[in-house]
Design an enzyme around this catalytic site. Structure first.
Site, PDB file in Angstrom:
ATOM      1  N   SER A 185      -2.518   3.864   3.456  1.00 15.85           N
ATOM      2  CA  SER A 185      -3.678   3.834   2.561  1.00 15.85           C
ATOM      3  C   SER A 185      -4.879   3.117   3.169  1.00 15.85           C
ATOM      4  O   SER A 185      -6.032   3.500   2.925  1.00 15.85           O
ATOM      5  CB  SER A 185      -3.312   3.147   1.235  1.00 15.85           C
ATOM      6  OG  SER A 185      -2.542   3.981   0.431  1.00 15.85           O
ATOM      7  N   THR A 210       0.843  -1.198   0.000  1.00 16.66           N
ATOM      8  CA  THR A 210       0.000   0.000   0.000  1.00 16.66           C
ATOM      9  C   THR A 210       0.879   1.249   0.000  1.00 16.66           C
ATOM     10  O   THR A 210       2.015   1.235   0.490  1.00 16.66           O
ATOM     11  CB  THR A 210      -0.880   0.070   1.256  1.00 16.66           C
ATOM     12  OG1 THR A 210      -0.047   0.315   2.407  1.00 16.66           O
ATOM     13  CG2 THR A 210      -1.651  -1.214   1.454  1.00 16.66           C
ATOM     14  N   ASP A 211       0.350   2.338  -0.544  1.00 17.03           N
ATOM     15  CA  ASP A 211       0.956   3.618  -0.247  1.00 17.03           C
ATOM     16  C   ASP A 211       0.769   3.845   1.255  1.00 17.03           C
ATOM     17  O   ASP A 211      -0.103   3.249   1.896  1.00 17.03           O
ATOM     18  CB  ASP A 211       0.315   4.735  -1.062  1.00 17.03           C
ATOM     19  CG  ASP A 211       1.259   5.916  -1.253  1.00 17.03           C
ATOM     20  OD1 ASP A 211       2.225   6.048  -0.483  1.00 17.03           O
ATOM     21  OD2 ASP A 211       1.035   6.717  -2.178  1.00 17.03           O
ATOM     22  N   CYS A 212       1.587   4.699   1.823  1.00 13.57           N
ATOM     23  CA  CYS A 212       1.686   4.749   3.281  1.00 13.57           C
ATOM     24  C   CYS A 212       0.380   5.190   3.942  1.00 13.57           C
ATOM     25  O   CYS A 212      -0.152   6.263   3.638  1.00 13.57           O
ATOM     26  CB  CYS A 212       2.848   5.648   3.683  1.00 13.57           C
ATOM     27  SG  CYS A 212       4.435   4.958   3.143  1.00 13.57           S
TER      28      CYS A 212
END
Length: 636
Positions: A168, A164-166
């Protein structure tokens, strides 16, 4: 495409890892399409074209990941293609990436947003893909099993992990209210195909999700296995790393003379000459006795390395680069790039007594950045006022240097005869100032091309960033996006870029007719078809060569990028033009060479229909190389 820069990056990464200053997983490259000029993170991307972004992404990944021993099961470092998918809005007029639902047609998804990621996984064999913050058509990307398990791991067969993007997952739980409980959010992400969470959310809530029966331990095992498989490919369990490949790398291998020269060469190759009046550039370092250097970016350091930057070996600012060849007088002109108040009178006085003037203007991370999209695309503050005043006062050539990630409406400079040259240098890195000087003084012949369209300010005034549609809509005046679809006026367009030489193209071989093989019973023999499905039967051996003779007719040797474009028949809302291939060649003055493009009709000339299907359009295709055009008829 050349991967030498990424090979050096991964070597330095291994060296720094050996002394405890780096890891081995690198969440790069950003291969999102630079859809809108206002996007603050466009500076990280390879531009607006899906084919260019696809080739860039796969080459970038190979340069980082491939080992010197060519072992396909091992990784030098692990790359990550991001941000999947249709992510290109950060924070614009109250809409931010944490709440944005990107409404994307199936056609735009498959012919614009997805191709770079597909190439990263299939051609580059990337070790990781990062899902993005935004929703796509109502679903968070990090909770969409169709996009993750279905496409990345299913259709494309990812050999690695999905991250995931941080934070998310926390975002789609708290900001998007996609699930009622954190445990449901954790389960949704894991069941969609997420293997690794950047942040603490899964660490806090996965155990409760398992105990609550929302996700099975088997699903956790799969995720953990994908993560550990990547660690194994990196050699984490192979014993003493000092006795393995790359174990002898260390500080001596970082910031070597060769690596610093490569930084300078990369900057030189990336500089784009957009305007050059006869007698302007290159400047003669012997004839110029006093060079005025003006502008808020004229003596900057950190600005040149953009965002997600490393620690530079050293800096050469534009002023330092220029001063290495001629005597200079310097004035910042503004206290910063916002340029609330310009030093107009002082700048005019400086320029009026100089043999030539270089203005280094543009932006920095205070103007365009992650979480910071622009509202307009003009030069910030009083920069235009300063440039125009200096040009009016100058007696010699005036060179405008734009340092920025996104395009600028510099129409005023393009049409001002007193501004004799315009250079776009992006954020050129630690050696940017030396590279700028190399171009200005003719030590290096510019060969860079714009990777994105530069629009007029009117585009920003009438087109909302939130409209994801690539194709124009005549019913409401929507002009479309990027050179492939945009129907309005431009300041400069994708592929623009001048040289100190002139290059010509001559077609030496290309067919005028391609016949698509179909079964005798095919419906298109009894009824008129605009296109046929690009399936295995249709596409078998459907290739041809296009050969060109490229000549440098100028007096200076230089590199030249040969772009092959195609304009397909006007079916399925096809692009008005799209990139088929490109090749960069170096030619000495008054020499030529042959260039060959191998064109795969189904891969290179196909279009995506309204439902996302790949089709071969029947009818007249126009192949373009520079001003050269060739008609190709595709029939059944």
């Amino acid at each position: 495409m050349d991967s030498s820069l990424q090979i050096v990056v991964s070597t330095e990464a291994r060296a720094m890892y050996n002394v405890g200053l780096a890891g081995l997983t690198f969440w790069s490259p950003n291969i999102n399409i630079f859809r809108d000029p206002r996007w603050g993170r466009g500076q990280e991307t390879p531009g607006e074209d899906p084919l260019l972004s696809s080739k860039y992404g796969s080459c970038y990944v190979k340069g980082l990941q491939q080992r010197d021993d060519c072992d396909p099961d091992k990784l030098k470092v692990a790359a990550c293609c991001k941000h999947y998918t249709a992510y290109d809005l950060d924070n614009w007029k109250g809409t931010d990436r944490y709440h944005f639902n990107a409404v994307v047609t199936k056609q735009d998804m498959d012919d614009t947003f997805q191709p770079p990621f597909k190439s990263c996984v299939i051609d580059g064999n990337v070790a990781s893909v990062m899902c993005s913050y935004n929703q796509v058509n109502g679903k968070p990307t990090c909770a969409d099993p169709d996009l993750l398990s279905g496409v990345i791991r299913g259709e494309w067969n990812l050999n690695g992990y999905i991250v995931t993007d941080c934070d998310s997952i926390d975002v789609f739980y708290k900001s998007q209210n996609y699930t009622k409980t954190p445990e449901e959010a954790a389960a949704a992400a894991i069941l969609a195909g997420v293997d690794l969470n950047c942040g603490s959310f899964l660490g806090q809530h996965t155990e409760a999700a398992v105990k609550g029966g929302l996700v099975s331990e088997d699903a956790i095992d799969i995720a953990v296995s994908n993560n550990f498989a990547t660690l194994m490919r990196l050699g984490f369990f192979d014993g003493d790393p000092s006795k393995k490949l790359y174990g002898d790398l260390g500080p001596k291998d970082v910031c070597t003379a060769e690596n610093q020269e490569l930084a300078r060469e990369a900057a030189r190759q990336g500089i784009v000459l957009l305007k050059n009046t006869a007698g302007s550039l290159p400047l003669s370092p012997t004839a110029i006795k006093n060079l005025a250097v003006i502008g808020p970016n004229a003596n900057v350091t950190k600005t040149m390395i953009g965002n997600y930057e490393g620690i530079p070996c050293t800096y050469t600012t534009p002023l330092q680069g220029l001063a290495a060849s001629v005597a200079t007088t310097y004035l910042p002109g503004c206290s910063n790039v916002a340029c609330g108040a310009a030093q107009v009178d002082e700048a005019k006085n400086l320029a009026s007594t100089a043999d030539a003037t270089v203005l280094v203007m543009g932006a920095d991370q205070s103007i365009e950045a992650e979480s910071r999209d622009r509202v307009d695309i003009l030069l910030p503050g009083q920069q235009e006022l300063l440039v125009t005043a200096v040009a009016d006062a100058s007696c010699g050539p005036v060179i405008l240097v734009i340092m920025s990630g996104g395009g600028m409406d510099v129409s005023f400079a393009k049409t001002n005869d007193k501004i004799t040259s315009i250079l776009w240098v992006g954020y050129p890195g630690e050696a940017g100032g030396a590279a700028i000087a190399d171009i200005i003084f003719g030590y290096y012949n510019p060969s860079g091309r714009l990777p994105m369209t530069w629009y007029p300010q009117s585009y920003s005034d009438r087109v909302p960033m939130t409209n994801m549609n690539m194709r124009p809509d005549p019913s409401n005046g929507y002009p479309g996006r990027t050179y492939r679809f945009y129907t309005g006026e431009t300041v400069y367009t994708f592929g623009d870029g001048l040289s100190y030489s002139e290059f010509t193209h001559e077609l030496t071989q290309a067919p005028r007719l391609v016949s698509v093989p179909l079964e005798e019973s095919h419906a298109c023999y009894s009824s008129e078809c605009q296109s046929v499905v690009a399936d295995e039967q249709t596409c078998r051996n459907l290739t041809f060569d296009m050969r060109l003779r490229v000549k440098n007719t100028g007096r200076t040797g230089g590199s030249h990028t040969v772009f092959l474009f195609s304009t397909p028949p006007a079916v399925h809302n096809a692009p008005q033009k799209h990139l088929v291939g490109f090749e960069k060649v170096f030619l000495n003055a008054q020499t030529g060479r042959n260039v060959r493009f191998k064109v795969d009709v189904c891969k290179d000339l196909s279009v995506v229909d309204e439902l996302g299907g790949k089709k071969v359009a029947l009818g007249e295709h126009v192949l373009h190389v520079g001003s050269l055009k060739h008609l190709l008829s595709v029939r059944i």
